[in-house]
Design an enzyme around this catalytic site. Sequence first.
Site, short mmCIF file in Angstrom:
data_model
loop_
_atom_site.label_atom_id
_atom_site.label_comp_id
_atom_site.label_asym_id
_atom_site.label_seq_id
_atom_site.Cartn_x
_atom_site.Cartn_y
_atom_site.Cartn_z
N GLY A 178 0.59 -0.95 -0.08
CA GLY A 178 -0.35 -0.04 0.16
C GLY A 178 0.95 0.88 0.22
O GLY A 178 1.47 1.41 1.20
N ASP A 222 2.32 -1.18 -4.74
CA ASP A 222 1.41 -1.24 -4.75
C ASP A 222 0.61 -1.22 -6.66
O ASP A 222 1.13 -1.96 -7.01
CB ASP A 222 1.42 0.50 -5.06
CG ASP A 222 -0.37 1.31 -4.45
OD1 ASP A 222 -0.69 0.95 -3.05
OD2 ASP A 222 -1.44 1.18 -5.06
N ARG A 280 -10.27 6.71 4.99
CA ARG A 280 -12.20 7.14 5.23
C ARG A 280 -12.25 8.66 4.58
O ARG A 280 -10.99 8.94 5.06
CB ARG A 280 -11.99 7.35 6.93
CG ARG A 280 -12.28 5.14 7.92
CD ARG A 280 -12.73 6.02 9.17
NE ARG A 280 -11.91 7.02 9.83
CZ ARG A 280 -11.80 7.15 11.17
NH1 ARG A 280 -13.04 7.46 11.47
NH2 ARG A 280 -11.02 8.09 11.59
N ARG A 309 -14.89 3.37 9.98
CA ARG A 309 -14.22 2.45 10.28
C ARG A 309 -15.44 0.63 9.29
O ARG A 309 -14.86 0.44 8.64
CB ARG A 309 -13.61 1.43 11.60
CG ARG A 309 -12.40 3.14 11.47
CD ARG A 309 -11.55 2.14 12.50
NE ARG A 309 -10.27 3.52 12.75
CZ ARG A 309 -10.71 4.70 13.37
NH1 ARG A 309 -11.83 4.87 14.21
NH2 ARG A 309 -9.06 5.19 13.47
N HIS A 342 -10.19 -0.46 17.93
CA HIS A 342 -9.48 0.72 17.33
C HIS A 342 -10.33 0.91 16.18
O HIS A 342 -10.88 1.13 15.27
CB HIS A 342 -8.61 0.52 16.37
CG HIS A 342 -7.64 1.53 15.90
ND1 HIS A 342 -7.54 2.71 16.72
CD2 HIS A 342 -7.65 1.76 14.21
CE1 HIS A 342 -6.79 3.64 15.67
NE2 HIS A 342 -7.04 3.35 13.88
#
Length: 306
Positions: free
Chosen positions: A7, A31, A80, A86, A173
């Site tokens: 990523g 990626d 987000r 999330r 989280h």
Amino acid sequence: MKITVVGAGNVGATLAQRLIEKDFADVALVDVVDGIPQGKTLDMRQSANVIGFTHELTGSDSYEVTAGSDIIVITAGIARKPGMTRDELIGINAKIVREVVEKSLALSPDAIFIIVTNPVDAMTYLALKTSGLPRERVFGLSGVLDGGRLAAFLAEEYGVSAAEVFPCVMGEHGSNMVVYPRFTTVQGKPMSDLMDKAKQQAFIDRCVNGGAEIVGYLKTGSAFYAPSASVAYMIDAVVNDSGIQMNCATYLSGEYGLSDVVIGVPVRLGSGGIQKVIELALNADEKAALEASADAVRKTIAALNI
């Protein structure tokens, strides 16, 4: 030592930069978008002359460059957007995480996996089940970042260094994270002794909404400086076998009376990953709050249909 970051967005690329500047491992940045990891790593390599790092840094859209990795960090996924929770990310990001784990594990069967993709507790659970690895080698970012946010707020309030704040944030989280004032200290003094419950709650609320506060400012992005620093801190503990205690998203097998769920709890990180899960002596209210947080994560995990 070789570390792969999958990523090349803001979190992943900034993490790659932090890691190569530590100069303790070769770093591969991967990626699916061809050109992005190549361009970002080329830019970073052109700083070697002034920074002085000597390890190899490679960017690619192919997993071949990840072969033989000791640590694989998964940051891949969509970020987000304002107003997005999330949990709303789960459908898209679950597919991404499953694919990343399968492809990278085939080339690095001995690797430790650190999950950053949100919702991180559920994604860590998914990575664990997909890989079939022991829980010591699959864990996620949670309390290190959430605690860092709380530490920043408390340091500002009391005019101290954030290094003098020892935060304790456990559970999910996300919106169901649990802040423990009794175990959070500022220059050795418990947060619960420094302020009344109303003020404690104000800090807890800001900590819970710490990521959303940043999203609100950025409009079209999310946090990446503190998240990347938090993951680098976790990796440092593994690479240097420090055994430092920190809160990570961890699969529980009876600890805190909880099983078959991933939530943030204190662990010792070192060579091999999680060396020990630390059980704090929670009172009845504190334990109930953690159980409620775990129940929220279970609901997200259920949506994975594993």
